[in-house]
Design a protein around this motif. Sequence first.
Motif, mmCIF file in Angstrom:
data_model
loop_
_atom_site.group_PDB
_atom_site.id
_atom_site.type_symbol
_atom_site.label_atom_id
_atom_site.label_comp_id
_atom_site.label_asym_id
_atom_site.label_seq_id
_atom_site.Cartn_x
_atom_site.Cartn_y
_atom_site.Cartn_z
ATOM 1 N N THR A 4 0.829 -1.202 0.000
ATOM 2 C CA THR A 4 0.000 0.000 0.000
ATOM 3 C C THR A 4 0.869 1.259 0.000
ATOM 4 O O THR A 4 1.837 1.337 0.760
ATOM 5 C CB THR A 4 -0.929 0.024 1.228
ATOM 6 N N GLN A 19 -3.163 0.275 -3.807
ATOM 7 C CA GLN A 19 -2.941 -1.073 -3.326
ATOM 8 C C GLN A 19 -2.297 -1.812 -4.483
ATOM 9 O O GLN A 19 -2.945 -2.075 -5.497
ATOM 10 C CB GLN A 19 -4.262 -1.736 -2.911
ATOM 11 N N PRO A 41 2.474 -2.033 5.203
ATOM 12 C CA PRO A 41 2.284 -3.461 4.950
ATOM 13 C C PRO A 41 0.860 -3.892 5.262
ATOM 14 O O PRO A 41 0.470 -5.019 5.028
ATOM 15 C CB PRO A 41 3.266 -4.096 5.947
ATOM 16 N N GLY A 42 0.081 -2.947 5.785
ATOM 17 C CA GLY A 42 -1.300 -3.212 6.155
ATOM 18 C C GLY A 42 -1.535 -2.807 7.587
ATOM 19 O O GLY A 42 -0.667 -2.259 8.243
ATOM 20 N N ALA A 43 -2.707 -3.017 8.097
ATOM 21 C CA ALA A 43 -3.049 -2.786 9.491
ATOM 22 C C ALA A 43 -2.855 -1.353 9.935
ATOM 23 O O ALA A 43 -2.526 -1.095 11.081
ATOM 24 C CB ALA A 43 -2.249 -3.724 10.391
ATOM 25 N N ASN A 44 -3.033 -0.404 9.045
ATOM 26 C CA ASN A 44 -3.020 1.015 9.380
ATOM 27 C C ASN A 44 -1.723 1.531 9.962
ATOM 28 O O ASN A 44 -1.695 2.595 10.546
ATOM 29 C CB ASN A 44 -4.167 1.347 10.333
ATOM 30 N N THR A 45 -0.647 0.836 9.881
ATOM 31 C CA THR A 45 0.646 1.357 10.300
ATOM 32 C C THR A 45 1.346 1.872 9.067
ATOM 33 O O THR A 45 1.807 1.096 8.236
ATOM 34 C CB THR A 45 1.490 0.260 10.975
ATOM 35 N N GLN A 46 1.402 3.188 8.953
ATOM 36 C CA GLN A 46 1.999 3.800 7.783
ATOM 37 C C GLN A 46 3.378 4.340 8.108
ATOM 38 O O GLN A 46 3.601 4.909 9.177
ATOM 39 C CB GLN A 46 1.107 4.932 7.277
#
Lengths: 112, 110
Positions: free
Chosen positions: A31, A50, A96-101
């Motif tokens: 992402t 994505q 990588p996902g899970a809202n950790t940018q």
Amino acid sequence: EAGVAQSPRYKIIEKRQSVAFWCNPISGHATLYWYQQILGQGPKLLIQFQNNGVVDDSQLPKDRFSAERLKGVDSTLKIQPAKLEDSAVYLCASSPGANTQYFGPGTRLTVL
Amino acid sequence: LAKTTQPISMDSYEGQEVNITCSHNNIATNDYITWYQQFPSQGPRFIIQGYKTKVTNEVASLFIPADRKSSTLSLPRVSLSDTAVYYCLVGDWGYSTLTFGKGTMLLVSP
């Protein structure tokens, strides 16, 4: 682990000119996000990819802004033509996902 | 998208504990709470994330009450280098769009 890379770090242009920003996300991050941050405000999402597909571009001024992420890795954000109100920091982030940018250092654009 | 409300600014002194509270009254069942820190001329940096109760890492603690309508970021013994803007965001687990507010400007003085 290398972070998100962005270039250039600074850019000064005159209104009505064109400009392009480049982003290289963290390896393996599917992402990718582009944000615009005007002085004194929080980052505003412009577009979210994505892999090489667009997930959300609802806040991208499509008459002048465009972005692409060919091959699902690097991305380019373009403004054509630039306006005075486009002066801001343009941030790229990957996740990588899970809202950790994970954010890059940003490109500071000044439009004269 | 759940909207968040946090104080515009806070002041503290070195060595004190700082608690920044964020309100998110319409948080959804699938939403997580994430806090970011931003220094001048840098991109935001992930601090901590949680769903309920308490989460602690080497940097901060996050307290979330049972109703999850608010959350509190706790920074123990702040130093001058903790002066930054802190953002509270809510969003579901996955690839949903996150919305940044104006954040809380924390100023730590000697």
